[in-house]
Design a protein around this motif. Structure first.
Motif, mmCIF file in Angstrom:
data_model
loop_
_atom_site.group_PDB
_atom_site.id
_atom_site.type_symbol
_atom_site.label_atom_id
_atom_site.label_comp_id
_atom_site.label_asym_id
_atom_site.label_seq_id
_atom_site.Cartn_x
_atom_site.Cartn_y
_atom_site.Cartn_z
ATOM 1 N N LEU B 53 24.627 18.328 38.136
ATOM 2 C CA LEU B 53 25.362 19.261 37.391
ATOM 3 C C LEU B 53 26.120 19.927 37.871
ATOM 4 C CD1 LEU B 53 23.875 20.951 36.067
ATOM 5 C CD2 LEU B 53 22.859 22.210 37.958
ATOM 6 N N ALA B 54 26.259 19.153 39.448
ATOM 7 C CA ALA B 54 27.845 19.766 40.766
ATOM 8 C C ALA B 54 29.363 18.706 39.751
ATOM 9 C CB ALA B 54 27.801 19.448 41.193
ATOM 10 N N VAL B 55 28.542 17.577 39.323
ATOM 11 C CA VAL B 55 29.904 16.611 38.681
ATOM 12 C C VAL B 55 30.335 17.755 37.832
ATOM 13 C CG1 VAL B 55 30.934 14.916 36.990
ATOM 14 C CG2 VAL B 55 29.443 14.874 39.354
ATOM 15 N N PHE B 56 29.755 18.463 36.705
ATOM 16 C CA PHE B 56 29.789 19.224 35.181
ATOM 17 C C PHE B 56 30.523 20.147 35.737
ATOM 18 C CE2 PHE B 56 27.417 15.766 33.275
ATOM 19 C CZ PHE B 56 27.932 15.229 32.334
ATOM 20 N N LEU B 57 29.937 20.755 36.757
ATOM 21 C CA LEU B 57 30.595 22.425 37.394
ATOM 22 C C LEU B 57 31.912 22.168 38.072
ATOM 23 C CD1 LEU B 57 27.672 23.797 39.178
ATOM 24 C CD2 LEU B 57 28.535 25.162 36.827
ATOM 25 N N ALA B 58 31.908 21.223 38.817
ATOM 26 C CA ALA B 58 33.331 20.691 39.606
ATOM 27 C C ALA B 58 34.650 20.621 38.448
ATOM 28 C CB ALA B 58 33.346 19.820 40.058
ATOM 29 N N LEU B 59 34.339 19.555 37.716
ATOM 30 C CA LEU B 59 35.368 19.480 36.373
ATOM 31 C C LEU B 59 35.305 20.328 35.415
ATOM 32 C CD1 LEU B 59 33.917 15.963 35.322
ATOM 33 C CD2 LEU B 59 35.713 16.648 36.686
ATOM 34 N N GLY B 60 34.773 21.627 35.293
ATOM 35 C CA GLY B 60 34.218 22.704 34.502
ATOM 36 C C GLY B 60 35.371 23.478 35.497
ATOM 37 N N LYS B 61 35.292 23.373 36.076
ATOM 38 C CA LYS B 61 35.789 24.552 37.307
ATOM 39 C C LYS B 61 37.712 24.274 37.793
ATOM 40 C CE LYS B 61 35.515 27.750 41.104
ATOM 41 N NZ LYS B 61 35.498 27.726 42.584
ATOM 42 N N ILE B 62 37.170 22.967 37.415
ATOM 43 C CA ILE B 62 39.496 22.255 37.109
ATOM 44 C C ILE B 62 39.614 22.882 36.190
ATOM 45 C CG2 ILE B 62 40.974 20.453 37.857
ATOM 46 C CD1 ILE B 62 38.281 19.809 39.915
ATOM 47 N N SER B 63 38.965 22.603 34.584
ATOM 48 C CA SER B 63 39.930 22.626 33.423
ATOM 49 C C SER B 63 40.491 24.025 33.469
ATOM 50 C CB SER B 63 38.634 22.972 32.519
ATOM 51 O OG SER B 63 38.662 23.433 31.444
ATOM 52 N N LYS B 64 41.748 23.789 32.577
ATOM 53 C CA LYS B 64 42.398 24.610 32.476
ATOM 54 C C LYS B 64 41.758 25.355 31.108
ATOM 55 C CE LYS B 64 46.257 21.526 33.722
ATOM 56 N NZ LYS B 64 46.388 20.553 33.415
ATOM 57 N N ARG B 65 40.866 25.241 30.598
ATOM 58 C CA ARG B 65 40.170 25.886 29.735
ATOM 59 C C ARG B 65 39.771 27.244 30.134
ATOM 60 N NH1 ARG B 65 38.577 22.126 25.443
ATOM 61 N NH2 ARG B 65 40.480 20.610 25.418
ATOM 62 N N LYS B 66 40.108 28.557 30.280
ATOM 63 C CA LYS B 66 39.047 29.648 30.710
ATOM 64 C C LYS B 66 37.909 29.617 30.389
ATOM 65 C CE LYS B 66 41.988 33.065 32.981
ATOM 66 N NZ LYS B 66 43.472 32.297 32.516
ATOM 67 N N ILE B 67 37.780 29.557 28.714
ATOM 68 C CA ILE B 67 36.667 29.768 28.229
ATOM 69 C C ILE B 67 35.252 28.133 29.362
ATOM 70 C CG2 ILE B 67 36.458 27.876 27.137
ATOM 71 C CD1 ILE B 67 35.013 29.940 24.998
ATOM 72 N N ILE B 68 35.371 27.428 29.720
ATOM 73 C CA ILE B 68 34.765 26.715 30.581
ATOM 74 C C ILE B 68 35.074 26.418 31.586
ATOM 75 C CG2 ILE B 68 34.933 23.805 30.443
ATOM 76 C CD1 ILE B 68 36.132 23.763 28.297
ATOM 77 N N SER B 69 36.269 26.914 32.692
ATOM 78 C CA SER B 69 35.946 27.222 34.549
ATOM 79 C C SER B 69 35.528 28.847 34.249
ATOM 80 C CB SER B 69 37.474 27.410 34.586
ATOM 81 O OG SER B 69 38.196 28.289 33.825
ATOM 82 N N LYS B 70 35.602 29.690 33.208
ATOM 83 C CA LYS B 70 35.292 30.680 34.038
ATOM 84 C C LYS B 70 33.221 31.061 34.423
ATOM 85 C CE LYS B 70 38.660 34.011 34.437
ATOM 86 N NZ LYS B 70 39.553 34.261 35.270
ATOM 87 N N PRO B 71 33.069 30.788 32.942
ATOM 88 C CA PRO B 71 31.456 30.274 33.627
ATOM 89 C C PRO B 71 31.251 29.827 34.949
ATOM 90 C CG PRO B 71 31.810 30.145 30.776
ATOM 91 C CD PRO B 71 33.576 30.237 31.961
ATOM 92 N N CYS B 72 31.452 28.625 34.892
ATOM 93 C CA CYS B 72 31.451 27.600 36.518
ATOM 94 C C CYS B 72 32.046 28.501 37.361
ATOM 95 C CB CYS B 72 32.604 26.514 36.226
ATOM 96 S SG CYS B 72 31.766 25.273 34.827
#
Lengths: 258, 237
Positions: B53-72
């Motif tokens: 789960l954490a791998v996806f969360l971490a990559l999501g948080k790094i993402s430049k797309r706010k729609i992905i990074s904000k929820p993470c």
């Protein structure tokens, strides 16, 4: 026919204008050295050529192909081309960085092979052969299986040059390649670059090494405050500078070298 | 044991009660060790699930797309910002009331879910920090060599980052191992719950000694393994 052509490149970081309408053309086989005080925009200019910095406006041609065309104000690249095609054009530019930027978890050989196999899609054997011959060319045959951390600064930079050459670029961009080196290691890197220039490689070199510019360059460009102030062949550049700022710059840097 | 008892006759007076206690502690061992299996299984399963789960969360948080990074980022904020014990209660007691379909009968599964969700938030931060600790210059070099973002991540960043993650992940694992004692509150028979049962049934607080000893041994074993792993993987530095 020009290898690189830029027209009115502008770039600012927030409110700081780093490049102001920089236009420069580099012919195939030409060696151009860019010198100037720090903060002049030399590195930014180099980095905007291969997309490490995105320009605000201006035009860039690589090998006569227009890849950037942005109007003042809109900042949108009007050149529409598939990602793959753009990538292929940018691969004609090899880059060498001030801090080498080698991959520390890979050996010298692997550093040179990785982009060959993964980007150029060459076979293992072909990539290895190429890597070995390049290591020989930069004088690192005996370091083939060493990790970068085991190499001196000069060796690391020569390895970085070999890594860039492995992609068969048509132009090599050097961003202050000797600035991070101990003085006694500068020579070995400059020698490799000089040989490269003699072999006919098109090169753009941002440097503080005036002796190298005088010796190896076909043309020296003086940049200050984001504009090209003066450019001429080294014979004229160093002996008969026209601009006051260049004269002042030369006086200060050349005195430091003595 | 027989030999030990025959020895007792020849020992000074104060040694008698000590030996007696030692004998009782050893007697409790089988039931404590049985409960330890639950503690171990819960810790390992939770951390492994959390890692994915954490791998996806971490990559999501790094993402430049706010729609992905904000929820993470919100996820990490929530699970780090509320007590683990509350999260455990929430999943075991509150969730079934809100959504009857999510009535988790098994105490173990409820604990597993709560721990996995919570630990994932902490591991995500560890992974994100390790990924972002890779020198930006290497990313530029990779780009200049024509690598795509995904290639750079896979070939350059992750092979270096995962070595840097091992010490903090080990740390986190040891924390989780100890934090699983919280599940005794929802009456899941882990090492702590079993210890409390013995303490109240036999009216002897001596049981805390072997219980803590078991925690210590497990922690020591895992720390040793992680240290070995870390040494093995840091060849190039």
């Amino acid at each position: 026919m020009s290898m690189i052509r830029t027209e009115n490149l502008c770039k600012s970081f927030h409110s700081l204008e780093v490049l102001k309408d920089v236009s420069l053309t580099v012919e195939p086989g030409e060696v151009v050295c860019i010198v100037g005080p720090s903060g002049a925009g030399k590195s930014t200019y180099l980095r905007s050529l291969n997309g490490l910095e995105t320009i605000n406006s201006g035009k860039i041609w690589i090998d006569d192909v227009l890849i950037e065309d942005r109007d003042k104000g809109s900042h949108v690249n009007k050149v529409k081309m598939p990602k793959q095609q753009r990538l292929a054009i940018l691969l004609e530019l090899g880059m060498v960085f001030q801090r080498f930027n080698l991959f520390p978890h890979l050996t010298a050989l692997q550093n040179i092979m990785i982009a060959q196999t993964k980007v150029r899609k060459r076979g293992e054997a072909e990539a290895r052969e190429k890597a070995e011959s390049l290591l020989r060319r930069v004088g690192l045959s005996d370091k083939i299986n060493e990790y970068p951390s085991k190499l001196s600064g000069g060796q690391q930079q020569r390895l970085a040059i070999a890594r860039a050459l492995a992609m068969d670029p048509k132009v090599m961009l050097f961003d202050e390649p000797t600035s991070a080196l101990d003085p006694e290691l500068v020579g070995e890197v400059l020698n490799v670059m000089k040989k490269l220039a003699e072999d006919g490689m098109t090169m753009i070199v941002v440097t503080h090494e005036m002796a190298f510019a005088a010796d190896a360059a076909d043309r020296v460009v003086f940049m200050a405050d984001g504009v090209i102030v003066e450019q001429s062949p080294p014979s004229e550049f160093f002996t008969n500078p026209k601009n006051d700022r260049l004269r002042d710059f030369l006086r200060r840097t050349l005195r430091k070298e003595e | 044991m027989e030999a030990l008892l025959s020895l007792a006759g020849r020992l000074p007076e104060w040694a008698g009660p000590l030996l007696e206690n030692l004998k009782r502690m050893i007697g409790w061992m089988p039931s404590l060790l049985k409960a330890t299996q639950t503690t171990l299984l819960l810790s390992v399963l939770s951390v492994l699930t959390a890692l994915v789960l954490a791998v996806f969360l971490a990559l999501g948080k790094i993402s430049k797309r706010k729609i992905i990074s904000k929820p993470c980022a919100a996820y990490v904020f929530f699970f780090r910002g509320t007590p683990l014990l509350m999260q455990l209660f929430f999943i075991y007691y509150t969730l079934p009331m809100l959504i009857p379909a999510l009535n988790i009968k098994s105490r173990f599964v409820a604990a597993w879910i709560a721990f996995a969700l919570n630990v994932a938030a902490y591991l995500a931060e560890i992974i994100r920090a390790a990924i972002q600790s890779i020198d930006k210059g290497q990313l530029e070099a990779a780009k200049a060599l024509g690598m795509t973002q995904w290639q750079t991540m896979r070939l350059i960043v992750i092979p270096q980052a995962y070595r840097r993650m091992i010490p903090p992940i080990c740390n986190e694992f040891v924390m989780v191992l100890k934090d699983t004692s919280l599940v005794s509150i929802i009456a899941l028979t882990d090492l702590t719950y079993q210890t409390k049962m013995i303490a109240s049934n036999k009216a002897s607080a001596m049981v805390y000694i072997p219980a803590m000893f078991i925690y210590l041994v497990i922690t020591a074993v895992f720390t040793f393994i992680f240290n070995k792993l870390e040494k093995k993987l840091s060849v190039y530095e």
